[in-house]
Design an enzyme around this catalytic site. Sequence first.
Site, PDB file in Angstrom:
ATOM      1  N   ASP A  19       1.575  -5.177   6.948  1.00 30.00           N
ATOM      2  CA  ASP A  19       2.333  -5.755   8.095  1.00 30.00           C
ATOM      3  C   ASP A  19       2.175  -7.156   8.284  1.00 30.00           C
ATOM      4  O   ASP A  19       1.284  -7.883   8.455  1.00 30.00           O
ATOM      5  CB  ASP A  19       1.680  -4.983   9.236  1.00 30.00           C
ATOM      6  CG  ASP A  19       1.797  -3.716   9.343  1.00 30.00           C
ATOM      7  OD1 ASP A  19       2.844  -3.205   9.364  1.00 30.00           O
ATOM      8  OD2 ASP A  19       0.812  -2.925   9.263  1.00 30.00           O
ATOM      9  N   SER A  79      -2.095   1.358   6.254  1.00 29.59           N
ATOM     10  CA  SER A  79      -2.003   0.010   6.627  1.00 29.59           C
ATOM     11  C   SER A  79      -3.136  -0.640   6.484  1.00 29.59           C
ATOM     12  O   SER A  79      -4.251  -0.530   7.562  1.00 29.59           O
ATOM     13  CB  SER A  79      -1.263   0.322   8.073  1.00 29.59           C
ATOM     14  OG  SER A  79      -1.294  -1.069   8.404  1.00 29.59           O
TER      15      SER A  79
HETATM   16  C1  DX5 Z   1       2.057  -1.583  13.958  1.00 25.72           C
HETATM   17  C2  DX5 Z   1       2.163  -1.667  12.384  1.00 25.72           C
HETATM   18  C3  DX5 Z   1       1.524  -0.310  11.747  1.00 25.72           C
HETATM   19  C4  DX5 Z   1       0.034  -0.198  12.115  1.00 25.72           C
HETATM   20  C5  DX5 Z   1      -0.055   1.335  12.426  1.00 25.72           C
HETATM   21  O1  DX5 Z   1       2.945  -2.509  14.405  1.00 25.72           O
HETATM   22  O2  DX5 Z   1       3.473  -1.716  11.903  1.00 25.72           O
HETATM   23  O3  DX5 Z   1       1.767  -0.565  10.397  1.00 25.72           O
HETATM   24  O4  DX5 Z   1      -0.688  -0.749  11.436  1.00 25.72           O
HETATM   25  O5  DX5 Z   1      -1.443   1.421  13.036  1.00 25.72           O
HETATM   26  P1  DX5 Z   1      -1.910   2.970  13.340  1.00 25.72           P
HETATM   27  O6  DX5 Z   1      -1.679   3.900  12.055  1.00 25.72           O
HETATM   28  O7  DX5 Z   1      -3.065   2.442  13.943  1.00 25.72           O
HETATM   29  O8  DX5 Z   1      -0.952   3.204  14.424  1.00 25.72           O
HETATM   30 ZN    ZN Z   2       3.701  -1.166   9.744  1.00 23.12          ZN
END
Ligand code: DX5
Ligand code: ZN
Length: 217
Positions: free
Chosen positions: A33, A6
């Site tokens: 995202d 992400s």
């Molecule tokens: C949060 C996003 C995720 C985020 C995850 O709302 O949907 O995709 O980037 O990040 P980590 O891996 O840091 O929890």
């Molecule tokens: Zn996400």
Amino acid sequence: MEISPSILSADFGNLLSDIRKVETEKPEYLHIDIMDGHFVPNITIGPLVLNALKDKTGIPFDVHLMIEEPDKYIKEFVDAGAKNITVHQEACVHLNRTLQLIKSMGVNASVALNPATSLDTLRYVLSSVDMVLIMTVNPGFGGQVFIDGMYEKIRELASIRNEKELNFKIEVDGGINIDNIKDVVLAGADVIVAGSFIFANGDPGENLKKLREAALK
Ligand code: DX5
Ligand code: ZN
């Protein structure tokens, strides 16, 4: 198991350079995202940025729409290079219609559930999705802690898939790192999103490699 890094936790001032750093480890997707400040209390990027990146990387875009009224923007994201589009069940009054709209554009259609939303809400659409995204944190921000109660949800979904002989993928998103990736995969997840673990500290390519290794241990 597939990994979808992400870019939410990447350095947006040097986005392409951070993407190049994971390309060497050949991630299956690039998780993007999209947040609108309404469905979630944060704002990120729109199709303009995807358009700018789409000819510069070969990693398929896995677009996670955390926005209200997603139908209005689906075509723009497909045109901007999305290969998978995920909408939130909680944001779709006519979920079946939205999923059909995504499929009619020739890309994978996926639906996400917030941690508090029951799997029952997907009962009548499961046969028409390519993927279900189980949020393992409340959406809106990177770097949050994995909610342990979500293991049970992943296991339940995997067992429903098995019982009904369906073949959608199960994606998990939020708080994944080298200490829990193996348990998440054992619970039934096929596609692992990881943001802060990959991009927030150290070399993104090395971190992605470490995640794959931890899942196989
Ligand atoms: C949060 C996003 C995720 C985020 C995850 O709302 O949907 O995709 O980037 O990040 P980590 O891996 O840091 O929890
Ligand atoms: Zn996400």
